[in-house]
Design an enzyme around this catalytic site. Structure first.
Site, PDB file in Angstrom:
ATOM      1  N   GLU A  42      19.752  13.577  22.866  1.00 16.46           N
ATOM      2  CA  GLU A  42      20.084  13.972  21.504  1.00 16.46           C
ATOM      3  C   GLU A  42      19.096  13.376  20.503  1.00 16.46           C
ATOM      4  O   GLU A  42      18.706  12.207  20.606  1.00 16.46           O
ATOM      5  CB  GLU A  42      21.501  13.489  21.178  1.00 16.46           C
ATOM      6  CG  GLU A  42      21.989  13.840  19.793  1.00 16.46           C
ATOM      7  CD  GLU A  42      23.388  13.327  19.529  1.00 16.46           C
ATOM      8  OE1 GLU A  42      23.884  13.536  18.395  1.00 16.46           O
ATOM      9  OE2 GLU A  42      23.981  12.709  20.438  1.00 16.46           O
ATOM     10  N   GLU A  44      21.826  23.695  23.157  1.00 15.06           N
ATOM     11  CA  GLU A  44      21.941  22.233  23.164  1.00 15.06           C
ATOM     12  C   GLU A  44      20.588  21.553  23.342  1.00 15.06           C
ATOM     13  O   GLU A  44      20.360  20.464  22.799  1.00 15.06           O
ATOM     14  CB  GLU A  44      22.895  21.774  24.268  1.00 15.06           C
ATOM     15  CG  GLU A  44      24.344  22.204  24.084  1.00 15.06           C
ATOM     16  CD  GLU A  44      25.036  21.510  22.925  1.00 15.06           C
ATOM     17  OE1 GLU A  44      24.557  20.443  22.495  1.00 15.06           O
ATOM     18  OE2 GLU A  44      26.048  22.041  22.445  1.00 15.06           O
TER      19      GLU A  44
END
Length: 238
Positions: free
Chosen positions: A110, A101
């Site tokens: 992100e 991730e």
């Protein structure tokens, strides 16, 4: 990307565990192993992950073993399940997903997160706030307004009005990852690593959605299992 599945037919990606008529109930699993997570997540183990991140990475000066262990105090059942090998497998699985991730703890947020819409407007219990983005942040990339709301209530921060806290406070950041893990991933860990992939990003990766990312997660998991001297077990993919 942490995902959440709600009882509706719209697309959303985060699994919400047990709910009762009285409201959301956090999953609790009995501790059956008395291992020391700190003895397994050694400086060498942790630094072996973050050491692969480029020096310019934002996460390089954000994530640390110290902040992980501090956050762990609020989730003392993590890494203590079944046999010693089971506990090590859980730890390997957690860090495999975190590695994927965050790209070895490189990223806090992100990529292009602000440009993406993670607002579930149908959720009135945890409504989106104006000018706030609920995109992926932290080790497990917490996303969607219901997750920010629930995590905030559980941990003690304003997840809806201040979601950026997850990217600004490293201890809270790790706590969101552990909160999500204990409630949405731990309940299925006995089904194999593949089930943990489905719990985290199954809607986008499993059942042929993205075989390459599934394989990458499996590679990290098996690598960490090897480091910890355990077999990865069965049912590795989803």
């Amino acid at each position: 990307m942490a995902q959440i599945i709600v009882p509706s037919n719209i697309f959303l990606t985060l699994i919400i565990v047990a709910a009762t008529a009285a409201g959301y109930v956090e999953a609790q699993s009995p501790s059956t192993s008395d291992v020391s997570v700190a003895d397994i997540v050694t400086p060498e183990f942790f630094n072996g992950i973050i050491g692969q991140a480029d020096a310019s990475c934002a996460g390089k000066n954000f994530y640390s073993r110290t902040t992980f262990l501090e956050a762990l105090k609020s989730y003392d059942q993590f890494g203590k399940i079944g046999s010693v090998d089971d506990s090590k497998r859980e730890i390997a699985a957690f860090f495999a997903h975190v590695t994927h991730e965050t790209f070895h703890f490189c990223y806090i947020e992100e990529i292009d997160g602000p440009s993406k819409d993670y607002c579930d407007e149908s959720n009135t219990q945890y409504p989106c706030k104006p000018n706030k983005g609920y995109y992926g942040r932290g080790p497990i990339q917490l996303s969607w307004n219901p997750n920010y709301g629930r995590a905030g209530e559980s941990i003690g921060f304003d997840g809806l009005n201040s979601p950026e806290t997850v990217a600004n406070d490293p201890i809270i950041s790790f706590k969101t990852a552990l909160w999500y893990w204990m409630n949405s991933v731990r309940p299925v860990i006995g089904e194999g690593f593949g089930a943990t992939i489905r719990a985290i990003n199954g809607a986008l990766e499993c059942d042929g959605g993205n075989p390459a990312t599934v394989q990458k997660r499996v590679e990290y998991f098996t690598e960490y299992c090897n480091q910890l001297g355990i077999a990865p077990g069965d049912n590795l993919t989803c």
